[in-house]
Design a protein around this motif. Sequence first.
Motif, PDB file in Angstrom:
ATOM      1  N   THR A  11       2.684   7.689  -4.481  1.00 33.87           N
ATOM      2  CA  THR A  11       2.082   6.364  -4.473  1.00 33.87           C
ATOM      3  C   THR A  11       1.405   6.112  -5.812  1.00 33.87           C
ATOM      4  O   THR A  11       0.755   6.999  -6.363  1.00 33.87           O
ATOM      5  N   ARG A  13      -1.444   4.205  -7.663  1.00 32.13           N
ATOM      6  CA  ARG A  13      -2.723   3.575  -7.340  1.00 32.13           C
ATOM      7  C   ARG A  13      -3.433   3.194  -8.622  1.00 32.13           C
ATOM      8  O   ARG A  13      -3.335   3.891  -9.641  1.00 32.13           O
ATOM      9  N   ARG A  39      -8.830   5.163  -5.155  1.00 32.84           N
ATOM     10  CA  ARG A  39      -7.627   5.584  -4.423  1.00 32.84           C
ATOM     11  C   ARG A  39      -7.852   5.514  -2.913  1.00 32.84           C
ATOM     12  O   ARG A  39      -7.022   5.004  -2.164  1.00 32.84           O
ATOM     13  N   GLN A  40      -8.992   6.017  -2.445  1.00 36.82           N
ATOM     14  CA  GLN A  40      -9.297   6.002  -1.015  1.00 36.82           C
ATOM     15  C   GLN A  40      -9.458   4.581  -0.498  1.00 36.82           C
ATOM     16  O   GLN A  40      -8.974   4.241   0.583  1.00 36.82           O
ATOM     17  N   HIS A  43      -6.083   3.082  -0.140  1.00 36.24           N
ATOM     18  CA  HIS A  43      -5.426   3.693   1.020  1.00 36.24           C
ATOM     19  C   HIS A  43      -5.886   3.005   2.307  1.00 36.24           C
ATOM     20  O   HIS A  43      -5.079   2.625   3.159  1.00 36.24           O
ATOM     21  N   ASP A  46      -4.570  -0.504   2.539  1.00 37.39           N
ATOM     22  CA  ASP A  46      -3.193  -0.469   3.045  1.00 37.39           C
ATOM     23  C   ASP A  46      -3.185  -0.485   4.567  1.00 37.39           C
ATOM     24  O   ASP A  46      -2.433  -1.244   5.188  1.00 37.39           O
ATOM     25  N   VAL A  53       2.410   4.677   4.151  1.00 41.51           N
ATOM     26  CA  VAL A  53       2.741   5.393   2.917  1.00 41.51           C
ATOM     27  C   VAL A  53       4.232   5.305   2.603  1.00 41.51           C
ATOM     28  O   VAL A  53       4.619   5.192   1.446  1.00 41.51           O
TER      29      VAL A  53
END
Length: 96
Positions: A11, A13, A39-40, A43, A46, A53
């Motif tokens: 991924t 990011r 990043r978190q 995530h 998303d 993912v």
Amino acid sequence: LALPPDVAVETLRDREVVVAASDVDGVPTTTTLRGGEARQFLHELDHANGVLVVDHALEVPSSEMYPDLAPREARDHDARRRVAWARPTCPVDGIC
């Protein structure tokens, strides 16, 4: 979602994101997240947007351990990938 161990998805990011939100009292706030925090956040965003993912994958993922994965993913993969890769942006002042 647990993927079979023979499936890997890279991924991309952003290293930094600016998040504009309102607190519980409706007061606007802005914060900049970097590195792992960014990043978190992406995530979790998303998840909130219904992106998995596997939707980030360039090609339809396949698995020898779970052969039904590719046929299930192939049907709408391109459309879901466009959603996964979308980068909504706002002006620096945070007003969209």
